[in-house]
Design a protein around this motif. Sequence first.
Motif, mmCIF file in Angstrom:
data_model
loop_
_atom_site.group_PDB
_atom_site.id
_atom_site.type_symbol
_atom_site.label_atom_id
_atom_site.label_comp_id
_atom_site.label_asym_id
_atom_site.label_seq_id
_atom_site.Cartn_x
_atom_site.Cartn_y
_atom_site.Cartn_z
ATOM 1 N N ASP A 244 0.955 -1.282 0.090
ATOM 2 C CA ASP A 244 -0.295 -0.016 -0.124
ATOM 3 C C ASP A 244 0.806 1.137 -0.003
ATOM 4 N N MET A 245 1.200 1.792 -0.999
ATOM 5 C CA MET A 245 2.173 2.861 -1.082
ATOM 6 C C MET A 245 1.585 4.200 -0.517
ATOM 7 N N GLU A 246 0.425 4.261 -0.486
ATOM 8 C CA GLU A 246 -0.292 5.440 0.184
ATOM 9 C C GLU A 246 0.040 5.374 1.816
ATOM 10 N N SER A 247 -0.451 4.444 2.348
ATOM 11 C CA SER A 247 -0.008 4.223 3.709
ATOM 12 C C SER A 247 1.771 4.097 3.996
ATOM 13 N N LEU A 248 2.445 3.635 3.057
ATOM 14 C CA LEU A 248 3.754 3.676 3.212
ATOM 15 C C LEU A 248 4.490 4.842 3.170
ATOM 16 N N GLY A 251 3.559 7.041 6.168
ATOM 17 C CA GLY A 251 4.216 6.651 7.495
ATOM 18 C C GLY A 251 5.619 7.221 7.638
ATOM 19 N N VAL A 252 6.231 7.197 6.031
ATOM 20 C CA VAL A 252 7.579 7.909 5.981
ATOM 21 C C VAL A 252 7.572 9.379 6.283
ATOM 22 N N PHE A 253 6.284 10.163 5.762
ATOM 23 C CA PHE A 253 6.118 11.327 5.981
ATOM 24 C C PHE A 253 5.937 11.723 7.482
ATOM 25 N N GLU A 254 5.158 11.075 8.124
ATOM 26 C CA GLU A 254 5.237 11.327 9.703
ATOM 27 C C GLU A 254 6.237 11.021 10.586
ATOM 28 N N GLU A 255 7.054 10.082 10.089
ATOM 29 C CA GLU A 255 8.367 9.918 10.802
ATOM 30 C C GLU A 255 9.206 11.023 10.608
#
Length: 255
Positions: A244-248, A251-255
Motif C-alpha cells: 500500500d504505497m499511500e500508507s507507506l 508513514g515515512v512522512f510522519e516519521e
Amino acid sequence: MEKRPTILIVDDTPDNFRILGDILEDEGYDLRIATSGPQALANAQSFPPDLILLDILMPGMDGYEVCQQLKANPDLRIIPVIFISALGLAEQKIQAFREGAVDYITKPFQTDEVMARVRTHLQLSKLEELKHEIAERKRAEAEIRRFNEQLERRVIERTAQLEAANKELEAFAYSVSHDLRAPLRAIDGYAAILVEDYMKVLDAEGQHVCDVICTNARRMGQLIDDLLAFSRLGRAEMQWAPVDMESLARGVFEE
C-alpha cells in the motif's frame, strides 16, 4: 507475381537483335537493346539486367572492352555475359572466357541453342544469388551469435560484480548493526534504571528526558533489527507481496 528476367542485347547490327528479340520475346523475357559499348555500359549501370548478350565485333569499343568494364564494376560484375559472334575461332572463345564471359554463341543463331544457353545461365545466376543470400544470412547469424555471446558474458560479469557488491554491503550492514547493538543496549538499560529508580525524584523536564531516551533507544533498536534483516536479504528467497504505497508514504512522512 514473379519478375520476368531482363536481358540486355548489345549488337550494332539491327538484324541480329531483331532475330534474338524474336527468339527471346516468345519465352517471356523483358528485352533491352544497346547498339554500342558505351550505351550498353550506361544501360547496365542504370538498370542492371539479369543477363547480357554481347557482340564481340563492334566499332569503337568492342565486346571485350565492354566486358572488362562490366567485370571491373562491383555492382555489375555478377551479371552473366554471353558473347555472340559470327566467328567461332578458338582464340576468340578463349579471349571471351578470359574477360569473364560465361558462354559463347556463334552466328547464325540457332533458336534451341540460344534458348538452352540463356535458360542455363539465368538459372545458374539465380543459384549464385541464392548462395550469396545464404552466405550473407549465415554471416548475419554468426554475427548475432557472437553478439549474444558477448552480451551473455557481460551479463555474467555484471551479475558477479553485483553479487560481490551485495556481499560487501551485507557484511558492512551486519558489522555496523552488531557494533551498535552493544552500546545501545547499555543506553537502554541505564535509561530503564533511571525510569524505575529515580522517576519519582525527577522533575517534569527530567522525566521528559528519560522518556525521550527510552523512546529513541527503542526506535534505534528497531533500526538495527531492520539493518540486520536487510543484511540477510541477499541470502533469502525473494517473495512478491502487495504494498500500500499511500500508507507507506504517509508513514515515512510522519516519521
